[in-house]
Design a protein around this motif. Structure first.
Motif, PDB file in Angstrom:
ATOM      1  N   VAL A   1       1.111   6.743   7.365  1.00 56.00           N
ATOM      2  CA  VAL A   1      -0.263   6.366   7.084  1.00 56.00           C
ATOM      3  C   VAL A   1      -0.260   5.524   5.814  1.00 56.00           C
ATOM      4  O   VAL A   1       0.210   5.976   4.765  1.00 56.00           O
ATOM      5  CB  VAL A   1      -1.161   7.609   6.911  1.00 56.00           C
ATOM      6  N   ARG A   2      -0.733   4.307   5.942  1.00 56.79           N
ATOM      7  CA  ARG A   2      -0.830   3.411   4.791  1.00 56.79           C
ATOM      8  C   ARG A   2      -2.185   3.617   4.130  1.00 56.79           C
ATOM      9  O   ARG A   2      -3.219   3.569   4.788  1.00 56.79           O
ATOM     10  CB  ARG A   2      -0.663   1.957   5.243  1.00 56.79           C
ATOM     11  N   HIS A   3      -2.173   3.861   2.832  1.00 60.18           N
ATOM     12  CA  HIS A   3      -3.396   4.113   2.065  1.00 60.18           C
ATOM     13  C   HIS A   3      -3.802   2.814   1.387  1.00 60.18           C
ATOM     14  O   HIS A   3      -3.050   2.249   0.621  1.00 60.18           O
ATOM     15  CB  HIS A   3      -3.161   5.219   1.043  1.00 60.18           C
ATOM     16  N   GLY A   4      -4.991   2.354   1.680  1.00 57.12           N
ATOM     17  CA  GLY A   4      -5.436   1.067   1.170  1.00 57.12           C
ATOM     18  C   GLY A   4      -5.368   0.051   2.288  1.00 57.12           C
ATOM     19  O   GLY A   4      -5.007   0.363   3.424  1.00 57.12           O
TER      20      GLY A   4
ATOM     21  N   ALA B   1       0.848  -1.189   0.000  1.00 55.61           N
ATOM     22  CA  ALA B   1       0.000   0.000   0.000  1.00 55.61           C
ATOM     23  C   ALA B   1       0.889   1.246   0.000  1.00 55.61           C
ATOM     24  O   ALA B   1       1.917   1.273   0.669  1.00 55.61           O
ATOM     25  CB  ALA B   1      -0.881   0.006   1.242  1.00 55.61           C
ATOM     26  N   PRO B   2       0.494   2.273  -0.737  1.00 53.18           N
ATOM     27  CA  PRO B   2       1.243   3.540  -0.672  1.00 53.18           C
ATOM     28  C   PRO B   2       1.241   4.079   0.758  1.00 53.18           C
ATOM     29  O   PRO B   2       0.282   3.880   1.508  1.00 53.18           O
ATOM     30  CB  PRO B   2       0.467   4.468  -1.605  1.00 53.18           C
ATOM     31  N   ILE B   3       2.307   4.763   1.124  1.00 50.26           N
ATOM     32  CA  ILE B   3       2.465   5.284   2.484  1.00 50.26           C
ATOM     33  C   ILE B   3       2.828   6.764   2.416  1.00 50.26           C
ATOM     34  O   ILE B   3       3.658   7.172   1.605  1.00 50.26           O
ATOM     35  CB  ILE B   3       3.594   4.538   3.235  1.00 50.26           C
ATOM     36  N   THR B   4       2.209   7.556   3.295  1.00 50.54           N
ATOM     37  CA  THR B   4       2.602   8.946   3.474  1.00 50.54           C
ATOM     38  C   THR B   4       3.205   9.064   4.866  1.00 50.54           C
ATOM     39  O   THR B   4       2.638   8.549   5.832  1.00 50.54           O
ATOM     40  CB  THR B   4       1.388   9.893   3.345  1.00 50.54           C
ATOM     41  N   THR B   5       4.351   9.736   4.969  1.00 51.48           N
ATOM     42  CA  THR B   5       5.030   9.913   6.251  1.00 51.48           C
ATOM     43  C   THR B   5       5.003  11.384   6.647  1.00 51.48           C
ATOM     44  O   THR B   5       5.276  12.259   5.828  1.00 51.48           O
ATOM     45  CB  THR B   5       6.491   9.433   6.182  1.00 51.48           C
TER      46      THR B   5
END
Length: 120
Positions: A33-36, A14-18
Motif C-alpha cells: 500500500v503506497r501512502h500518498g 511515497a512510503p509503502i507498507t507491505t
C-alpha cells in the motif's frame, strides 16, 4: 529476519507498507500500500500492488489480500491498476469492487487498466 524502515525516501517516492499472506511459514502472497499520491501512482502503478506465489495462484490469495487491504487499510478509496493483458488481476480487482476508470498508457509500463477501490 528483521524489520526494515526507510528514514529518507528519494523525492517523489511515497512510503509503502507491505503485508504478507502466510501459511505454515511460507509466503503465499503480498500486498503493498503506497501512502500518498502523485501522477505516477494515480495513473500507472496505483496505490495498491500485489502478487501471489505461482503455486498459490487461483486459490483466492490475491482476492483475500486486496479485500483485506480495502477493508482495513485504505482510508477512503485507492487506485489499483493492472496490465491490460492481465485478465486474472482484472478479475480480482473487479470481484473486490473495483470501479473501472479507463486505460492509461505509460512509456515504460505499457497500457494499464485503472480502477478505483473504495472502502466498504
Amino acid at each position: 529476519m528483521g524489520v526494515w524502515k526507510a528514514l529518507i525516501l528519494p523525492d517523489g517516492w511515497a512510503p509503502i507498507t507491505t503485508y504478507f499472506c502466510m501459511k505454515s511459514g511460507a509466503i503465499l502472497g503480498s500486498v503493498r500500500v503506497r501512502h500518498g499520491s502523485n501522477e505516477y501512482i494515480e495513473n500507472v502503478i496505483g496505490h495498491i500492488g500485489y502478487e501471489t506465489r505461482p503455486a498459490a495462484r487461483g486459490k483466492g490469495v490475491a482476492s483475500f489480500l486486496l479485500a483485506w487491504v480495502r477493508d482495513y487499510v485504505v482510508p477512503d478509496s485507492a487506485i489499483v491498476t493492472c496490465s491490460i493483458d492481465n485478465s486474472a488481476s482484472q478479475k480480482v480487482i473487479e470481484n473486490c469492487g473495483g470501479v473501472y476508470l479507463g486505460n492509461y498508457t505509460d512509456e515504460s509500463e505499457g497500457t494499464v487498466m485503472r480502477y478505483r477501490l473504495a472502502r466498504t
